[in-house]
Design a protein around this motif. Sequence first.
Motif, PDB file in Angstrom:
ATOM      1  N   PHE A   1       0.790  -1.161   0.018  1.00 54.63           N
ATOM      2  CA  PHE A   1      -0.084   0.152   0.074  1.00 54.63           C
ATOM      3  C   PHE A   1       1.030   1.315   0.089  1.00 54.63           C
ATOM      4  CE2 PHE A   1       0.066  -2.074   4.166  1.00 54.63           C
ATOM      5  CZ  PHE A   1       1.004  -1.179   4.894  1.00 54.63           C
ATOM      6  N   PRO A   2       0.157   2.472  -0.214  1.00 53.48           N
ATOM      7  CA  PRO A   2       1.065   3.614  -0.471  1.00 53.48           C
ATOM      8  C   PRO A   2       1.853   3.758   0.932  1.00 53.48           C
ATOM      9  CG  PRO A   2      -1.061   4.053  -1.264  1.00 53.48           C
ATOM     10  CD  PRO A   2      -1.059   2.888  -0.564  1.00 53.48           C
ATOM     11  N   ALA A   3       2.933   4.359   0.805  1.00 56.23           N
ATOM     12  CA  ALA A   3       3.864   4.766   2.137  1.00 56.23           C
ATOM     13  C   ALA A   3       3.065   5.971   2.868  1.00 56.23           C
ATOM     14  CB  ALA A   3       5.201   5.254   1.631  1.00 56.23           C
ATOM     15  N   SER A   4       2.363   6.761   1.903  1.00 58.80           N
ATOM     16  CA  SER A   4       1.845   7.765   2.714  1.00 58.80           C
ATOM     17  C   SER A   4       0.537   7.398   3.914  1.00 58.80           C
ATOM     18  CB  SER A   4       1.273   8.880   1.803  1.00 58.80           C
ATOM     19  OG  SER A   4       0.279   8.124   0.920  1.00 58.80           O
ATOM     20  N   SER A   5       0.325   6.185   3.536  1.00 55.43           N
ATOM     21  CA  SER A   5      -0.928   5.495   4.333  1.00 55.43           C
ATOM     22  C   SER A   5      -0.257   5.169   5.747  1.00 55.43           C
ATOM     23  CB  SER A   5      -1.624   4.406   3.747  1.00 55.43           C
ATOM     24  OG  SER A   5      -2.177   4.937   2.519  1.00 55.43           O
ATOM     25  N   VAL A   6       0.928   5.018   5.701  1.00 53.28           N
ATOM     26  CA  VAL A   6       1.421   4.532   7.237  1.00 53.28           C
ATOM     27  C   VAL A   6       1.523   5.856   8.135  1.00 53.28           C
ATOM     28  CG1 VAL A   6       3.516   3.507   8.283  1.00 53.28           C
ATOM     29  CG2 VAL A   6       3.152   3.133   5.875  1.00 53.28           C
ATOM     30  N   THR A   7       0.611   5.574   9.036  1.00 55.02           N
ATOM     31  CA  THR A   7       0.277   6.482  10.160  1.00 55.02           C
ATOM     32  C   THR A   7       0.574   5.671  11.570  1.00 55.02           C
ATOM     33  OG1 THR A   7      -2.057   5.618  10.346  1.00 55.02           O
ATOM     34  CG2 THR A   7      -1.587   7.569   8.915  1.00 55.02           C
ATOM     35  N   PRO A   8       0.654   6.395  12.609  1.00 54.48           N
ATOM     36  CA  PRO A   8       1.066   5.621  13.773  1.00 54.48           C
ATOM     37  C   PRO A   8      -0.084   4.656  14.094  1.00 54.48           C
ATOM     38  CG  PRO A   8       1.502   7.999  13.969  1.00 54.48           C
ATOM     39  CD  PRO A   8       0.987   7.853  12.650  1.00 54.48           C
ATOM     40  N   GLU A   9      -1.398   5.148  13.974  1.00 54.74           N
ATOM     41  CA  GLU A   9      -2.514   4.178  14.114  1.00 54.74           C
ATOM     42  C   GLU A   9      -2.190   2.837  13.204  1.00 54.74           C
ATOM     43  OE1 GLU A   9      -3.421   8.166  15.101  1.00 54.74           O
ATOM     44  OE2 GLU A   9      -2.773   7.360  13.016  1.00 54.74           O
ATOM     45  N   LEU A  10      -1.855   3.001  12.076  1.00 57.98           N
ATOM     46  CA  LEU A  10      -1.771   1.612  11.299  1.00 57.98           C
ATOM     47  C   LEU A  10      -0.492   0.995  11.894  1.00 57.98           C
ATOM     48  CD1 LEU A  10      -1.633   1.474   7.474  1.00 57.98           C
ATOM     49  CD2 LEU A  10      -0.148   0.298   8.855  1.00 57.98           C
ATOM     50  N   ARG A  11       0.466   1.456  12.331  1.00 59.37           N
ATOM     51  CA  ARG A  11       1.709   0.734  12.881  1.00 59.37           C
ATOM     52  C   ARG A  11       1.193   0.099  14.039  1.00 59.37           C
ATOM     53  NH1 ARG A  11       6.684   1.751  11.138  1.00 59.37           N
ATOM     54  NH2 ARG A  11       7.071   3.453   9.480  1.00 59.37           N
ATOM     55  N   ALA A  12       0.130   0.753  14.889  1.00 60.28           N
ATOM     56  CA  ALA A  12      -0.418   0.150  16.093  1.00 60.28           C
ATOM     57  C   ALA A  12      -1.031  -1.091  15.734  1.00 60.28           C
ATOM     58  CB  ALA A  12      -0.985   1.134  16.949  1.00 60.28           C
ATOM     59  N   ALA A  13      -1.743  -0.926  14.828  1.00 56.60           N
ATOM     60  CA  ALA A  13      -2.653  -1.786  14.546  1.00 56.60           C
ATOM     61  C   ALA A  13      -1.915  -3.174  13.886  1.00 56.60           C
ATOM     62  CB  ALA A  13      -3.676  -1.453  13.147  1.00 56.60           C
TER      63      ALA A  13
ATOM     64  N   GLN B   1     -10.431   2.346   4.256  1.00 58.59           N
ATOM     65  CA  GLN B   1     -10.641   2.791   2.796  1.00 58.59           C
ATOM     66  C   GLN B   1      -9.220   3.111   2.202  1.00 58.59           C
ATOM     67  OE1 GLN B   1     -13.759   5.715   2.195  1.00 58.59           O
ATOM     68  NE2 GLN B   1     -15.172   4.444   2.151  1.00 58.59           N
ATOM     69  N   VAL B   2      -8.107   2.222   2.602  1.00 59.23           N
ATOM     70  CA  VAL B   2      -6.921   2.250   2.102  1.00 59.23           C
ATOM     71  C   VAL B   2      -6.829   1.151   1.095  1.00 59.23           C
ATOM     72  CG1 VAL B   2      -4.525   2.263   2.673  1.00 59.23           C
ATOM     73  CG2 VAL B   2      -5.941   3.203   4.460  1.00 59.23           C
ATOM     74  N   ALA B   3      -6.254   1.717   0.061  1.00 60.01           N
ATOM     75  CA  ALA B   3      -6.159   0.734  -1.173  1.00 60.01           C
ATOM     76  C   ALA B   3      -4.938  -0.033  -1.004  1.00 60.01           C
ATOM     77  CB  ALA B   3      -6.059   1.515  -2.551  1.00 60.01           C
ATOM     78  N   TYR B   4      -5.040  -1.376  -1.444  1.00 61.34           N
ATOM     79  CA  TYR B   4      -3.539  -2.187  -1.005  1.00 61.34           C
ATOM     80  C   TYR B   4      -3.878  -3.319  -2.077  1.00 61.34           C
ATOM     81  CZ  TYR B   4      -7.038  -4.939   1.464  1.00 61.34           C
ATOM     82  OH  TYR B   4      -8.132  -5.899   1.984  1.00 61.34           O
TER      83      TYR B   4
END
Length: 373
Positions: A177-189, A207-210
């Motif tokens: 998926f796009p690197a711009s989608s990597v947020t602290p919340e996504l890392r935690a998940a 709704q993050v495309a992957y």
Amino acid sequence: MSSTLENTMQSSYQNSTDSPLLSVPRLIPMRAVCAALVLASVALAGCNRDKPVPETKPGQALASVNGEEITVLQLNEEMQRAGVPAAQQQTASKQLLQALIDRELLENEAAKEKIDRDPKVMQAIERARSLIIAQAYMQKRVGDVGRPTEAEIEDYFNKHPQFFAKRRQFAMNQLVFPASSVTPELRAAADKARSLEEVAAYLDTRQVAYGRAQVTRSTADLKPELAAKLLSMPKGQLFLVQEGQRALLTSIDAVRDAPVSLAIAAPQIAQYLATRKNKELAQAEIQRLRATAKIDYLNKDLAPDAAKPGALPAAAPASLTGMPGAPAGSGLGPESTSNDGHGDNDIGPVADTVDADARADKAALDRGVAGLK
């Protein structure tokens, strides 16, 4: 050396149309003239005798384009550079002759419009001339180092078990998926998730495309530090890697032994060692020339930071060095290698990517003669 240097050349030698054989005193018998022509043509075509074109008289013109002849020697040159297999030479000869005719037509039209006098074109021609002459010198100076000895091949094999005897393969599943989608919340998940499916569900809710990918990499494909890290991970563990504009969330599905025998690896090792030796000899020659030359940098900002005059720069952009070196990314991307996953096409030393000696090689040839590899 020849194939390494020649594949990146952007121009080829041009056959001269001026031959001393064309100005023969009338007193010389015609039979002697014909004999001289035959001998000269055989000598010129000798280097291509392994890939002959259909039989014609030596030096015979194959076609005429507005009065300009295209000869068998020109076609031989095209055949040699194209590496046409023997079984396809008849068909290839016809195709290449048409290509030569097209090239002649285009060159004629360009000359009419004086494109050949365009400063950019003239600069490109001069660059090609310089590269050809430099290549010819280096080929004469370095020559062919020959095949490495069996002892050298076996020594390399034994010193790099991660490429061969102790090679391991990783079968991995990925979410891309796009690197711009990597947020602290996504890392935690991702840290809390026990599988890629849980992360996929999280991405769906946001709704993050992957995309999904299955990749196989070996310890010969990856940087040593990354390979060691993967070997220490338990099966199913998730880890996140960013490669440029994309992120790869990866799960190790399996790790298996994938040894490669010396018999299988020997041809590739031999080619690698010969290439490396050629580069070392070329580097030594460039160093020798630099040591004896007077090099003045008129723009001091471009001068290398070096202790000794004439020394090579400590580093150079990848576009100049052309050295394979370590991969720019992690090596985990779906298209980052041509590994087929079967353990027979990705044996080391994989294009120099993980060999410390190759990383240390500064490729002086590529600095001094840019593009000749």
